[in-house]
Design an enzyme around this catalytic site. Structure first.
Site, short mmCIF file in Angstrom:
data_model
loop_
_atom_site.label_atom_id
_atom_site.label_comp_id
_atom_site.label_asym_id
_atom_site.label_seq_id
_atom_site.Cartn_x
_atom_site.Cartn_y
_atom_site.Cartn_z
N CYS A 90 0.86 -1.18 0.00
CA CYS A 90 0.00 0.00 0.00
C CYS A 90 0.90 1.23 0.00
O CYS A 90 2.08 1.13 -0.32
CB CYS A 90 -0.95 0.00 1.19
N THR A 91 0.37 2.39 0.34
CA THR A 91 1.14 3.64 0.23
C THR A 91 2.30 3.70 1.21
O THR A 91 3.46 3.91 0.82
CB THR A 91 0.23 4.85 0.45
#
Length: 346
Positions: free
Chosen positions: A198-199
């Site tokens: 994810c980020t």
């Protein structure tokens, strides 16, 4: 001191623009057991305000999730303060890849039920039982295994502008929808190596624990997410397996990882990866818009919104009365249809 901001947004933005020093954008998170989130929130609000930190921080019984910026000359003070908190001692601070220092202009710290909304109600779920961390080099190595499944645990609008080579999307609008969807999509792959990312790491860490909770055997997650990966491949000269932009939840709306443009303008279809929010305050749809369409539509997502945005402010306010803004403002749902330009001569 006041434990929340009392200055208008316009004034805060003016002050930010007038600053003569640079700011560094940082993100960090930590799953931990916080007995009194409100007291912890008030404590860190006072400390961070004193060193001019701006940003958005969520605090819950399960930990902390922060996206902030800090004056460069106060970076060491920030790090020292965070390290003085036992469960944050040595915490990894993800430094933004593509940073103009204008990511935030006010400090907001909120107490939430969870630091990332997950919809998990099973009391036996345990964040202490999570997947194995992978650094950038280990991620690249495992990605070469043909049996490895790479799973993007971000939302569709994040995946659209940038993702890892071969990554699969879990097509949903929210993380809480993604978790059971990912389990269902991968139900026949429980023995294969599964890498989640994810980020900045917070969502994929929880997702890895959720898969293990549901019987998966070989689950990994990318340490520090895309942000840490991008920094490490640059620092260490590693092959970069990410393509495009990394969407971020601040004023920048994205940081460029590679020059690849893998998405298209939602209005005309030209290659483009610039997100914007519709300038009609009753809409604020997040969408991708090229410079040509931004000029043609005055930053709006449709001719209808363009017409509304051109009205006097009092007329716009009257039209917005009764609108459920909780559903409209910054709505990113893929179900909201986006317009297409009529055929026009170039």
């Amino acid at each position: 001191m006041a434990l929340h901001n009392r200055v208008s947004a316009d004034e805060l933005k003016r002050r930010l623009a007038a600053e003569t020093f640079k700011r560094t954008t940082i993100s960090f998170y930590q799953y931990a057991k916080i007995a009194d989130p409100q007291a912890f929130r008030d404590e860190i609000y006072k400390a961070l305000s004193e060193i001019q930190v701006f940003g958005r921080i969520y605090v819950a019984h399960e930990g902390i999730n922060a996206q902030i910026n800090v004056p460069e000359h106060n970076f060491n003070a920030l790090r020292d303060y965070l390290y003085s908190i036992p469960f944050l001692n040595g915490i990894r601070l993800n430094i933004a890849v593509d940073d103009d220092g204008k990511s935030f202009w006010v400090l907001r710290i909120k107490v939430r039920p969870k630091i990332v909304a997950d919809g998990i109600t099973d009391p036996s779920f345990d964040m202490d039982h999570k997947g194995q961390y992978l650094d950038a080099a280990a991620f690249n190595e495992l990605a070469t295994n043909p049996d490895t499944i790479i799973v993007d645990m971000r939302n569709h609008y994040e995946y659209e502008v940038g993702h890892f080579d071969g990554a699969i999307e879990v097509p949903s609008d929210t993380f809480r929808e993604q978790l059971p969807m990912a389990v269902d999509m991968l139900k026949d792959k429980k023995e294969q190596p599964i890498v989640m990312y994810c980020t900045g790491g917070i969502r994929c860490e929880k997702a890895s624990a959720y898969l293990l909770h549901n019987g998966f055997k070989n689950v990994y997650h990318l340490e520090g997410g895309i942000i840490e990966y991008a920094n490490k491949v640059r620092e260490n000269g590693l092959p970069n397996k990410f393509r495009g932009k990394n969407f971020v939840f601040d004023e920048r709306l994205g940081e460029r990882i590679t020059e690849d443009v893998i998405s298209h303008c939602h209005q005309c279809g030209r290659p483009c990866d610039t997100h914007t929010n519709c300038k009609n305050d009753g809409c604020h749809l997040l969408f991708i818009q090229c410079e040509r369409c931004a000029t043609l539509y005055n930053g709006c997502c449709s001719e209808e919104c363009q017409a509304i945005a051109g009205l006097p402010e009092d007329a716009q306010q009257q039209m917005r009365k009764g609108i459920d803004k909780g559903q409209m403002i910054f709505n990113k749902s893929r179900q909201r249809l986006r317009p297409r330009l009529r055929d026009r001569d170039e």
